[in-house]
Design an enzyme around this catalytic site. Sequence first.
Site, PDB file in Angstrom:
ATOM      1  N   ALA A 137      28.713  15.265  40.357  1.00 22.24           N
ATOM      2  CA  ALA A 137      27.603  14.302  40.341  1.00 22.24           C
ATOM      3  C   ALA A 137      26.514  14.740  39.371  1.00 22.24           C
ATOM      4  O   ALA A 137      25.678  15.584  39.703  1.00 22.24           O
ATOM      5  CB  ALA A 137      27.037  14.133  41.748  1.00 22.24           C
ATOM      6  N   GLU A 140      22.474   9.855  36.943  1.00 27.27           N
ATOM      7  CA  GLU A 140      21.438   9.322  37.845  1.00 27.27           C
ATOM      8  C   GLU A 140      21.011   7.934  37.350  1.00 27.27           C
ATOM      9  O   GLU A 140      21.326   7.565  36.215  1.00 27.27           O
ATOM     10  CB  GLU A 140      20.211  10.253  37.837  1.00 27.27           C
ATOM     11  CG  GLU A 140      20.526  11.642  38.366  1.00 27.27           C
ATOM     12  CD  GLU A 140      19.305  12.559  38.375  1.00 27.27           C
ATOM     13  OE1 GLU A 140      18.190  12.100  38.012  1.00 27.27           O
ATOM     14  OE2 GLU A 140      19.477  13.734  38.737  1.00 27.27           O
ATOM     15  N   PRO A 141      20.282   7.180  38.161  1.00 23.02           N
ATOM     16  CA  PRO A 141      19.856   5.843  37.710  1.00 23.02           C
ATOM     17  C   PRO A 141      19.099   5.901  36.373  1.00 23.02           C
ATOM     18  O   PRO A 141      19.188   4.987  35.572  1.00 23.02           O
ATOM     19  CB  PRO A 141      18.948   5.358  38.837  1.00 23.02           C
ATOM     20  CG  PRO A 141      19.427   6.100  40.045  1.00 23.02           C
ATOM     21  CD  PRO A 141      19.906   7.430  39.565  1.00 23.02           C
ATOM     22  N   SER A 145      24.088   9.590  29.401  1.00 23.18           N
ATOM     23  CA  SER A 145      24.451  10.482  28.302  1.00 23.18           C
ATOM     24  C   SER A 145      23.544  11.696  28.201  1.00 23.18           C
ATOM     25  O   SER A 145      23.998  12.801  27.907  1.00 23.18           O
ATOM     26  CB  SER A 145      24.392   9.718  26.973  1.00 23.18           C
ATOM     27  OG  SER A 145      25.336   8.680  26.986  1.00 23.18           O
ATOM     28  N   THR A 171      32.775   9.778  40.702  1.00 26.98           N
ATOM     29  CA  THR A 171      34.211   9.576  40.917  1.00 26.98           C
ATOM     30  C   THR A 171      34.661  10.406  42.119  1.00 26.98           C
ATOM     31  O   THR A 171      34.346  11.592  42.200  1.00 26.98           O
ATOM     32  CB  THR A 171      34.990   9.998  39.647  1.00 26.98           C
ATOM     33  OG1 THR A 171      34.596   9.139  38.578  1.00 26.98           O
ATOM     34  CG2 THR A 171      36.490   9.894  39.853  1.00 26.98           C
ATOM     35  N   ASP A 257      33.369  22.142  28.643  1.00 30.65           N
ATOM     36  CA  ASP A 257      34.406  22.748  27.799  1.00 30.65           C
ATOM     37  C   ASP A 257      35.760  22.705  28.511  1.00 30.65           C
ATOM     38  O   ASP A 257      36.819  22.693  27.877  1.00 30.65           O
ATOM     39  CB  ASP A 257      34.054  24.216  27.477  1.00 30.65           C
ATOM     40  CG  ASP A 257      32.739  24.323  26.711  1.00 30.65           C
ATOM     41  OD1 ASP A 257      32.269  23.287  26.215  1.00 30.65           O
ATOM     42  OD2 ASP A 257      32.199  25.435  26.629  1.00 30.65           O
ATOM     43  N   ARG A 260      36.379  18.226  29.520  1.00 35.77           N
ATOM     44  CA  ARG A 260      36.636  17.229  28.455  1.00 35.77           C
ATOM     45  C   ARG A 260      38.089  17.218  27.998  1.00 35.77           C
ATOM     46  O   ARG A 260      38.674  16.135  27.875  1.00 35.77           O
ATOM     47  CB  ARG A 260      35.646  17.429  27.299  1.00 35.77           C
ATOM     48  CG  ARG A 260      34.287  16.872  27.678  1.00 35.77           C
ATOM     49  CD  ARG A 260      33.207  17.059  26.656  1.00 35.77           C
ATOM     50  NE  ARG A 260      32.001  16.376  27.129  1.00 35.77           N
ATOM     51  CZ  ARG A 260      30.770  16.648  26.739  1.00 35.77           C
ATOM     52  NH1 ARG A 260      30.544  17.608  25.862  1.00 35.77           N
ATOM     53  NH2 ARG A 260      29.743  15.969  27.214  1.00 35.77           N
ATOM     54  N   GLY A 359      52.588  -9.762  23.405  1.00 31.66           N
ATOM     55  CA  GLY A 359      52.439 -11.209  23.568  1.00 31.66           C
ATOM     56  C   GLY A 359      51.953 -11.555  24.963  1.00 31.66           C
ATOM     57  O   GLY A 359      51.343 -10.722  25.643  1.00 31.66           O
ATOM     58  N   GLU A 383      32.391  11.821  31.312  1.00 40.91           N
ATOM     59  CA  GLU A 383      32.368  13.182  30.736  1.00 40.91           C
ATOM     60  C   GLU A 383      31.917  13.140  29.269  1.00 40.91           C
ATOM     61  O   GLU A 383      32.337  13.968  28.459  1.00 40.91           O
ATOM     62  CB  GLU A 383      33.731  13.879  30.861  1.00 40.91           C
ATOM     63  CG  GLU A 383      34.182  14.148  32.275  1.00 40.91           C
ATOM     64  CD  GLU A 383      33.266  15.126  33.008  1.00 40.91           C
ATOM     65  OE1 GLU A 383      32.643  14.690  34.000  1.00 40.91           O
ATOM     66  OE2 GLU A 383      33.174  16.287  32.600  1.00 40.91           O
TER      67      GLU A 383
HETATM   68  C1  LIG Z   1      33.985   4.462  36.587  1.00 43.59           C
HETATM   69  C2  LIG Z   1      32.973   5.500  36.250  1.00 43.59           C
HETATM   70  C3  LIG Z   1      33.117   6.769  36.772  1.00 43.59           C
HETATM   71  C4  LIG Z   1      32.152   7.748  36.494  1.00 43.59           C
HETATM   72  N1  LIG Z   1      32.282   8.985  37.075  1.00 43.59           N
HETATM   73  C5  LIG Z   1      31.260   9.875  36.958  1.00 43.59           C
HETATM   74  C6  LIG Z   1      31.283  11.102  37.706  1.00 43.59           C
HETATM   75  O1  LIG Z   1      32.243  11.425  38.397  1.00 43.59           O
HETATM   76  N2  LIG Z   1      30.193  11.894  37.626  1.00 43.59           N
HETATM   77  C7  LIG Z   1      29.103  11.593  36.857  1.00 43.59           C
HETATM   78  O2  LIG Z   1      28.166  12.355  36.852  1.00 43.59           O
HETATM   79  N3  LIG Z   1      29.074  10.447  36.122  1.00 43.59           N
HETATM   80  C8  LIG Z   1      30.112   9.587  36.153  1.00 43.59           C
HETATM   81  N4  LIG Z   1      30.080   8.412  35.448  1.00 43.59           N
HETATM   82  C9  LIG Z   1      28.942   8.139  34.579  1.00 43.59           C
HETATM   83  C10 LIG Z   1      29.261   8.345  33.112  1.00 43.59           C
HETATM   84  O3  LIG Z   1      29.412   9.711  32.826  1.00 43.59           O
HETATM   85  C11 LIG Z   1      28.157   7.683  32.292  1.00 43.59           C
HETATM   86  O4  LIG Z   1      28.288   6.290  32.462  1.00 43.59           O
HETATM   87  C12 LIG Z   1      28.239   8.024  30.835  1.00 43.59           C
HETATM   88  O5  LIG Z   1      27.895   9.381  30.640  1.00 43.59           O
HETATM   89  C13 LIG Z   1      27.326   7.157  29.955  1.00 43.59           C
HETATM   90  O6  LIG Z   1      26.043   7.121  30.482  1.00 43.59           O
HETATM   91  P1  LIG Z   1      25.279   5.719  30.689  1.00 43.59           P
HETATM   92  O7  LIG Z   1      26.213   4.833  31.427  1.00 43.59           O
HETATM   93  O8  LIG Z   1      23.962   5.976  31.291  1.00 43.59           O
HETATM   94  O9  LIG Z   1      25.107   5.144  29.246  1.00 43.59           O
HETATM   95  P2  LIG Z   1      23.951   5.496  28.212  1.00 43.59           P
HETATM   96  O10 LIG Z   1      23.745   6.965  28.117  1.00 43.59           O
HETATM   97  O11 LIG Z   1      22.771   4.644  28.507  1.00 43.59           O
HETATM   98  O12 LIG Z   1      24.630   5.001  26.871  1.00 43.59           O
HETATM   99  C14 LIG Z   1      24.798   3.622  26.553  1.00 43.59           C
HETATM  100  C15 LIG Z   1      25.474   3.540  25.193  1.00 43.59           C
HETATM  101  O13 LIG Z   1      24.656   4.199  24.198  1.00 43.59           O
HETATM  102  C16 LIG Z   1      25.379   5.221  23.547  1.00 43.59           C
HETATM  103  N5  LIG Z   1      24.495   6.362  23.263  1.00 43.59           N
HETATM  104  C17 LIG Z   1      23.718   7.046  24.135  1.00 43.59           C
HETATM  105  N6  LIG Z   1      23.061   8.045  23.508  1.00 43.59           N
HETATM  106  C18 LIG Z   1      23.433   8.003  22.210  1.00 43.59           C
HETATM  107  C19 LIG Z   1      23.108   8.773  21.057  1.00 43.59           C
HETATM  108  N7  LIG Z   1      22.262   9.810  21.115  1.00 43.59           N
HETATM  109  N8  LIG Z   1      23.692   8.434  19.884  1.00 43.59           N
HETATM  110  C20 LIG Z   1      24.551   7.390  19.794  1.00 43.59           C
HETATM  111  N9  LIG Z   1      24.898   6.612  20.861  1.00 43.59           N
HETATM  112  C21 LIG Z   1      24.347   6.919  22.045  1.00 43.59           C
HETATM  113  C22 LIG Z   1      26.460   5.614  24.531  1.00 43.59           C
HETATM  114  O14 LIG Z   1      27.565   6.192  23.876  1.00 43.59           O
HETATM  115  C23 LIG Z   1      26.816   4.275  25.150  1.00 43.59           C
HETATM  116  O15 LIG Z   1      27.698   3.577  24.323  1.00 43.59           O
HETATM  117  C24 LIG Z   1      31.047   7.446  35.656  1.00 43.59           C
HETATM  118  C25 LIG Z   1      30.929   6.161  35.095  1.00 43.59           C
HETATM  119  C26 LIG Z   1      31.864   5.203  35.396  1.00 43.59           C
HETATM  120  C27 LIG Z   1      31.692   3.831  34.801  1.00 43.59           C
END
Ligand SMILES: Cc1cc2nc3c(=O)[nH]c(=O)nc-3n(C[C@H](O)[C@H](O)[C@H](O)COP(=O)(O)OP(=O)(O)OC[C@H]3O[C@@H](n4cnc5c(N)ncnc54)[C@H](O)[C@@H]3O)c2cc1C
Length: 406
Positions: A137, A140-141, A145, A171, A257, A260, A359, A383
């Site tokens: 985990a 967060e809201p 990234s 997950t 590391d 991924r 198709g 990840e």
């Molecule tokens: C089904 C599912 C399972 C998941 N499981 C887990 C889990 O087990 N544990 C956990 O902690 N999280 C989990 N996640 C969360 C997941 O890791 C995040 O959704 C992901 O890291 C992207 O974060 P975000 O959704 O806030 O998108 P954002 O960070 O808001 O990014 C939105 C878009 O902007 C792009 N972006 C962001 N920053 C940059 C930058 N500096 N340069 C260029 N592009 C950028 C991103 O690539 C993306 O396309 C899960 C998500 C889903 C949908």
Amino acid sequence: MINLELPKKLRASANQAHQVAAQIFRPISRKYDLGEHEYPVELDTMAAMVDGLSDSGTQKISGASGGRSDDEAPSTDVLLNANGGNMSALLNALETSWGDVGLMLSIPYQGLGNAAIAAVATDEQLERFGKVWASMAITEPGFGSDSAAVTTTAVLDGDEWVLNGEKIFVTAGQRSTHIVVWASVDRSLGRAAIKSFVVPRDAPGLSVARLEHKLGIKASDTAVLLLQDCRIPKDNILGSPEVNVEKGFAGVMQTFDNTRPMVAAMAIGVTRAALEELRTILTDAGIEISYDTPPNNQHAAAAEFLRMEADYESAYLLALRAAWMADNKKPNSLEASMSKAKAGRTGTDVTLKSVELAGAVGYSQRLLLEKWGRDSKILDIFEGTQQIQQLIVARRVLGKTSAELK
Ligand SMILES: Cc1cc2nc3c(=O)[nH]c(=O)nc-3n(C[C@H](O)[C@H](O)[C@H](O)COP(=O)(O)OP(=O)(O)OC[C@H]3O[C@@H](n4cnc5c(N)ncnc54)[C@H](O)[C@@H]3O)c2cc1C
């Protein structure tokens, strides 16, 4: 000379995982895609199996201690050629994901949190958490990234840490027995204060707020978790509790590391599934795929197939390299990100292209192709997204810090 053959012991374990994928996962793949959030009872048999195997000290299906390479790492080997925990976990993740990646993510005791524990736990903790099923985990809201933006807090109170915060998109967040939670021990000290904590499912103050409905990997439960004065033992912190501003974020980031390349392997497994299905469809349609004729002299679909197969091969080799480096204690952050970027992109490209080339039947539920098209997308998101992996690769190649290249 480079030897690209897998050692015999790894072939045997990958083959065993493949049997599980073919005999247990594939037959129930559609059932749990349609029955989102239904508990896959069939996996209980696997839990018993994994338990038995680790008790007997023989093999792991997907590496319960996936990522720990101490067992088999060379000490003074001149050739440095260990294929240990990472490589074995990677191959098993690949094979089981070939069967069904949503179910793979639901295999008891095989969570991403397990790899995180293996990456940073002390030997004592590894012993204590060796038989848990740990989800991970971080998100967060307020962020996804930008992992440095953690707002969940951990405050030491006597012999216990008290955690407060909200974690989203976890997950296996409902089914796992433990959750590895990223939290800050002192928000005024920035990213260096972010540590990971192992939170048992029954810890007071931990609750599941809801489950998410998703595009794909519907067999996997994705939970929102609330930590409200959640109390865990003091020694459930992974790594050192000291905040080393010099070292910064390195401790928790080390997790990636190991995880991924594992997610890359999942994407490679789904990619191979789609390529195999597509090959059958093209062959049935009388389209020959030749390795002796240049692609531009072949049917357009065959040429596309060859292009995608080359991408698959390179993704596979990049993932093997990243895992091999981890097993041999070589810094692999660059290679881990390269492997995930390549595999994530290849997974979405190949599965959707396969739907296209097949198709109408490719779009229908008569085959699993459309499902793989939906499932593969997440492997290019969690990840670390495609863009984030590329950013990390660019920083490492250009020698830039995260402040210099955002
Ligand atoms: C089904 C599912 C399972 C998941 N499981 C887990 C889990 O087990 N544990 C956990 O902690 N999280 C989990 N996640 C969360 C997941 O890791 C995040 O959704 C992901 O890291 C992207 O974060 P975000 O959704 O806030 O998108 P954002 O960070 O808001 O990014 C939105 C878009 O902007 C792009 N972006 C962001 N920053 C940059 C930058 N500096 N340069 C260029 N592009 C950028 C991103 O690539 C993306 O396309 C899960 C998500 C889903 C949908």
